[in-house]
Design a protein around this motif. Structure first.
Motif, short mmCIF file in Angstrom:
data_model
loop_
_atom_site.label_atom_id
_atom_site.label_comp_id
_atom_site.label_asym_id
_atom_site.label_seq_id
_atom_site.Cartn_x
_atom_site.Cartn_y
_atom_site.Cartn_z
N GLU A 21 0.84 -1.19 0.00
CA GLU A 21 0.00 0.00 0.00
C GLU A 21 0.88 1.24 0.00
N TYR A 22 0.51 2.23 -0.80
CA TYR A 22 1.28 3.46 -0.94
C TYR A 22 0.38 4.67 -0.76
N THR A 23 0.98 5.74 -0.27
CA THR A 23 0.29 7.02 -0.12
C THR A 23 0.95 8.04 -1.03
N ALA B 267 -2.74 12.71 -0.41
CA ALA B 267 -3.86 12.99 -1.31
C ALA B 267 -4.69 11.75 -1.58
N LEU B 268 -4.04 10.61 -1.77
CA LEU B 268 -4.77 9.36 -1.98
C LEU B 268 -3.86 8.19 -1.66
N SER B 269 -4.45 7.02 -1.53
CA SER B 269 -3.67 5.81 -1.32
C SER B 269 -4.09 4.77 -2.34
N PHE B 270 -3.19 3.84 -2.64
CA PHE B 270 -3.51 2.77 -3.58
C PHE B 270 -2.68 1.55 -3.22
N ILE B 271 -3.08 0.42 -3.77
CA ILE B 271 -2.38 -0.84 -3.53
C ILE B 271 -1.73 -1.31 -4.82
#
Length: 401
Positions: A335-337, A355-359
Motif C-alpha cells: 500500500e502506498y500514499t 492525497a490518496l492511497s492505492f495498492i
C-alpha cells in the motif's frame, strides 16, 4: 489524563481593561488538547508517537516533563527524565556554548563533577568545538540542536523524550542521534520519540501511539499503526480531488493509472509501470514554480520524491495543466500514499501530504519488507582451482631440485 485550554479568556487586569476599552470581549472557548489519554510504557521500551499537527503530541510530552499540568488525571514517571522538546530549551543566549553545557546539564539534574567528566564526549558528539566559547545567540538552529541533544543524551537518563526537533539537524547528525537512542534502548532505558519521519520512527520503535484530536486512536505495533495512520485521511482509490491551495495556484486533483492507458479503474500490478497525474491550476505565473509528487510506502519510507525541476521543466503558464510522472516497475507490492506539492523554493502554494492511497498488487512473499524490487542481474562465479604446489624431490647427489 486530559488537558484543556480556554481561548479568549482574560488572564490579568491589563488584558481585561484592554477588552473593556475596545468594547469587545470574545466568548471563552474551550480547547481540549488531550482527552482521556491513558497508556503505560515499560522499562527499556521505545515508543513512537505519531499524529498530525494539533493532535496533542507536544502537550503530552510537556505533561510528562512536568512543564505543564493536566486538567484532570495524572502522569507518573519513574527515574531520571531528559527531554529535548524545543531547540535551545534551557540555554541562555548570552552565555557561551561551554557555559550552557554546564547550565543545561544542571537543569537536567547532572552534577558539575559528572558534567566535567563527560564534557569532552558531549562536545565531540555535538561537533561545535570551534564555537565552544562563542555566545549561543550566534549559533544556528542546527548548532543549538546538536549541543542540546548531546547534553541530554549524555545525561544517561532512565527516560529519554525527544520531539520533532531532530528534523533541524543534518543527515550525519540525525544518524548519530538515532544510534544514540538505539543504544539507550539497548541499555534498558525508555525512549519516547515524536517524529513525522515515519521511517526513522519505524526503525527505532517496536510500538507506536497514534494521537488524533487529543485522543488515542491506536496503540500497537509500529508497522500497523504507521500503515493505518498514513491511509487514515484518504479512501483507497486511484483518483481524488484536492481541496485548498492559495490565490496564486492550487492542486485540483490526483490520479494514478497504468501507463498502457487502460484507465484508473483497473488494479495496478507490481510488474507494470504506472503514472501519477497531478492536475494543477496556475492563477499567477511565478518564477521557479514547481510541482512534486511524494510516494510513501506502508512502513513510512519515502520511496519517491520527484519534481518537475528535477527534469528541467521550470515554467508554468497561467491556466490549468496536467503534470505526469511515470513510475517504472521497481516498487515492491503493498500500500502506498501519494503526496503532492506545488510551490517555489521560497513559498509553498499547496501541499497535501496524503492525497490518496492505492495498492500495488503482486507476489513478493520472499522479500515482503523491501522497498524496491530492482531485479538486478546476478551471476555465480567459481574461481578455477589454484594449481597444486609441486613437492621438492632429492636428487642423486642429495641436493633438492
Amino acid at each position: 489524563m486530559s488537558k484543556r485550554y480556554v481561548l479568549g479568556e482574560q488572564r490579568n487586569l491589563r488584558e481585561t481593561l484592554a477588552a473593556v476599552v475596545r468594547q469587545k470581549r470574545d466568548e471563552a472557548q474551550e480547547l481540549w488538547s488531550l482527552r482521556d489519554v491513558s497508556f503505560t510504557v515499560g522499562d527499556g521500551e521505545a515508543v513512537g508517537i505519531v499524529g498530525r499537527n494539533g493532535a496533542g503530541k507536544s502537550t503530552l510530552l510537556k505533561i510528562l516533563m512536568r512543564i505543564t499540568t493536566p486538567t484532570s488525571g495524572e502522569a507518573r514517571t519513574r527515574g531520571r527524565v531528559a527531554a529535548l522538546l524545543e531547540v535551545g530549551t534551557g540555554f541562555h543566549p548570552e552565555l557561551t556554548g561551554r557555559e550552557n553545557v554546564f547550565l543545561n546539564a544542571a537543569v537536567l539534574g547532572m552534577s558539575r563533577a559528572d558534567t566535567t567528566r563527560r564534557f569532552d564526549a558531549i562536545v565531540d558528539f555535538a561537533g561545535v568545538e570551534r564555537f565552544l566559547d562563542t555566545p549561543v545567540k550566534r549559533y544556528s538552529s542546527g548548532m543549538y540542536l546538536r549541543l542540546a541533544f548531546a547534553v541530554a543524551a549524555h545525561l544517561e537518563p532512565d527516560v529519554l523524550v525527544v520531539d520533532e526537533v531532530l528534523a533541524v539537524g543534518d543527515v550525519e547528525f540525525q544518524r548519530k542521534c538515532m544510534n544514540r537512542m538505539s543504544a539507550a534502548e539497548a541499555e534498558g532505558r525508555t525512549v519516547l520519540f515524536v517524529s513525522h519521519d515515519l521511517a526513522a520512527l519505524s526503525r527505532l520503535c517496536n510500538r507506536a501511539l497514534w494521537l488524533e484530536a487529543g485522543r488515542v486512536r491506536e496503540d500497537g505495533p509500529t508497522a500497523s499503526v504507521v500503515r493505518n495512520y498514513l491511509t487514515s485521511s484518504v479512501e483507497g482509490g486511484l483518483a481524488t480531488t484536492v481541496e485548498g491551495g492559495s490565490a496564486a495556484g492550487r492542486i485540483l486533483g490526483v490520479r494514478v493509472e497504468p501507463v498502457d492507458g487502460s484507465g484508473s479503474a483497473r488494479m495496478l500490478l507490481r510488474d507494470e509501470p504506472f503514472r501519477i497525474a497531478v492536475h494543477v491550476e496556475v492563477v499567477e505565473e511565478l518564477r521557479g514554480l514547481d510541482c512534486s509528487v511524494i510516494l510513501t510506502n506502508q512502513n513510512g519510507v519515502r520511496v519517491i520524491d520527484e519534481s518537475l525541476n528535477d527534469h528541467r521543466i521550470t515554467r508554468f503558464a497561467v491556466g490549468r495543466h496536467e503534470v505526469l510522472f511515470e513510475v517504472p516497475p521497481v516498487l515492491a507490492p503493498g500500500e502506498y500514499t501519494v503526496g503532492v506539492w506545488l510551490g517555489t523554493a521560497h513559498e509553498d502554494l499547496h501541499y497535501e501530504p496524503s492525497a490518496l492511497s492505492f495498492i500495488l498488487h503482486g507476489h513478493d512473499a520472499a522479500q515482503r519488507d523491501r522497498a524496491v524490487v530492482l531485479d538486478l542481474k546476478a551471476q555465480l562465479r567459481t574461481p578455477a582451482p589454484a594449481p597444486a604446489p609441486q613437492h621438492e624431490a632429492a636428487g642423486a647427489d642429495g641436493r633438492y631440485v
